[in-house]
Design a protein around this motif. Structure first.
Motif, PDB file in Angstrom:
ATOM      1  N   LEU A  77      14.932  -4.770 -20.343  1.00  0.00           N
ATOM      2  CA  LEU A  77      14.206  -3.622 -19.806  1.00  0.00           C
ATOM      3  C   LEU A  77      14.952  -3.009 -18.627  1.00  0.00           C
ATOM      4  O   LEU A  77      15.082  -1.783 -18.522  1.00  0.00           O
ATOM      5  CB  LEU A  77      12.808  -4.044 -19.374  1.00  0.00           C
ATOM      6  CG  LEU A  77      11.818  -4.403 -20.481  1.00  0.00           C
ATOM      7  CD1 LEU A  77      10.551  -4.989 -19.878  1.00  0.00           C
ATOM      8  CD2 LEU A  77      11.485  -3.201 -21.347  1.00  0.00           C
ATOM      9  N   LEU A  82      13.677   0.732 -18.553  1.00  0.00           N
ATOM     10  CA  LEU A  82      12.380   0.922 -19.197  1.00  0.00           C
ATOM     11  C   LEU A  82      11.317   0.055 -18.523  1.00  0.00           C
ATOM     12  O   LEU A  82      11.594  -1.064 -18.096  1.00  0.00           O
ATOM     13  CB  LEU A  82      12.458   0.540 -20.677  1.00  0.00           C
ATOM     14  CG  LEU A  82      13.435   1.320 -21.558  1.00  0.00           C
ATOM     15  CD1 LEU A  82      13.470   0.704 -22.957  1.00  0.00           C
ATOM     16  CD2 LEU A  82      13.049   2.783 -21.628  1.00  0.00           C
ATOM     17  N   ALA A  85       7.725   0.029 -23.281  1.00  0.00           N
ATOM     18  CA  ALA A  85       8.717  -0.005 -24.355  1.00  0.00           C
ATOM     19  C   ALA A  85       8.160  -0.605 -25.642  1.00  0.00           C
ATOM     20  O   ALA A  85       7.205  -1.388 -25.633  1.00  0.00           O
ATOM     21  CB  ALA A  85       9.940  -0.817 -23.916  1.00  0.00           C
ATOM     22  N   SER A 114      14.959  -2.538 -28.141  1.00  0.00           N
ATOM     23  CA  SER A 114      13.937  -1.874 -27.338  1.00  0.00           C
ATOM     24  C   SER A 114      14.121  -0.369 -27.440  1.00  0.00           C
ATOM     25  O   SER A 114      15.232   0.120 -27.673  1.00  0.00           O
ATOM     26  CB  SER A 114      14.015  -2.314 -25.871  1.00  0.00           C
ATOM     27  OG  SER A 114      15.219  -1.858 -25.265  1.00  0.00           O
ATOM     28  N   PRO A 116      12.077   3.410 -25.699  1.00  0.00           N
ATOM     29  CA  PRO A 116      11.016   3.845 -24.781  1.00  0.00           C
ATOM     30  C   PRO A 116       9.746   4.248 -25.503  1.00  0.00           C
ATOM     31  O   PRO A 116       9.776   4.793 -26.611  1.00  0.00           O
ATOM     32  CB  PRO A 116      11.645   5.049 -24.064  1.00  0.00           C
ATOM     33  CG  PRO A 116      12.721   5.532 -24.994  1.00  0.00           C
ATOM     34  CD  PRO A 116      13.239   4.320 -25.695  1.00  0.00           C
TER      35      PRO A 116
END
Length: 298
Positions: A77, A82, A85, A114, A116
């Motif tokens: 992250l 992010l 997510a 991942s 957003p």
């Protein structure tokens, strides 16, 4: 965008695995998808429990644990900047010879993707239509969240790409099963109904969470084999998955439903919003909020 690949954070363009991976050759792989809310992986313990069980079934010698998995998630992250997510945790069997393998897989490939997502917002309705494509039976004793997704792909082609539609499978015996990427619920009287696992459906994590919520609200949860005629008598209907959360249905097979104006859909959505930034497992629903926060590192 960066991804996690076998203990390394790499650019997605640089990620490579062997063409001899049995996840690619024979579909020997599993995945979990879930959401991060303000840095918190909602119901992570439940996702890992299901994943670990599936790994045992596929004879892949690896187990996931909250602390290590969350540590990797937080690094990923941060690298991708992010806090909210979509996460896909993917594990495939790993490299092997061409041919079906009976020995255990000891060096799987682990990939975490991942992307957003916006913060959780208002309820969004969908219309449900009955699929011509039938739900296939599980490859083994139960349906795993595996790489075997052709049945779902064929169903998705049937309804097209509209985000406003969800297709609902019938089992080979004509009973309601599940959505293409969701589990199905309807409420009538003091009962919350959902198809039983014996119809061949995936035991969704959000499905299990909603069933626990319903019990907390003194609804009687009924799992069974139901026909369309039984379901369309519902007061409210909705579908669930871990990315779209709780999605009310405004119609099913041309029968009009309350959609997002439904009282119980709104109540479940409020509960979801209350817990999504702190809860590790549906089993902790009875734990007070300050206790959940204190237990986050345990």
């Amino acid at each position: 965008m960066f991804i996690y690949l076998n203990d390394k954070i790499v650019k997605k363009e640089d990620a490579m695995i062997s063409p001899f991976d049995h996840g690619f050759l024979y579909g020997m792989g599993l995945f979990e998808t879930f959401r991060i809310y303000d840095g918190h992986p909602f119901l992570l313990d439940d996702h890992l429990e299901r994943l670990n069980h599936g790994l045992e079934v596929l004879n892949i010698r690896h187990q996931f644990h909250r602390e290590e998995t969350n540590r990797i998630l937080q690094i990923l992250l941060e690298k991708n900047k992010l806090s909210n997510a979509y996460i896909r945790l993917n594990i495939s069997a790993g490299t092997g010879d061409i041919g079906l393998q009976t020995a255990s897989y000891k060096e799987p490939n682990i990939i975490i993707f991942s992307k957003p997502l916006p913060p959780a917002g208002e309820l969004t309705e969908k219309k449900a239509i009955l699929l011509k494509q039938k739900r296939n039976t599980p490859e083994g004793d139960e349906r795993l969240k595996s790489h075997h997704f052709l049945n779902n792909m064929l169903a998705k082609r049937e309804i097209g790409d509209s985000p406003e539609l969800e297709g609902i499978f019938l089992s080979e015996n004509g009973f309601l099963a599940e959505g293409i990427v969701s589990n199905l619920f309807w409420k009538k009287g003091n009962f919350l109904y959902t198809p039983a696992l014996s119809t061949g459906i995936l035991n969704g994590i959000t499905r299990q969470f909603v069933m626990e919520l319903a019990k907390k609200h003194s609804l009687s949860v009924q799992e069974g084999h139901y026909t369309l005629e039984q379901a369309i008598e519902a007061e409210e209907m909705f579908v669930t998955n871990s990315i779209q959360e709780i999605v009310p249905l405004s119609s099913f097979d041309r029968h009009v439903l309350p959609g997002k104006t439904g009282v119980w859909v709104q109540r479940f959505h409020q509960d979801y919003s209350l817990f999504c930034k702190s809860l590790w497992s549906r089993r902790n629903l009875g734990v007070k909020k300050h206790e959940r926060k204190n237990n986050q590192g345990n």
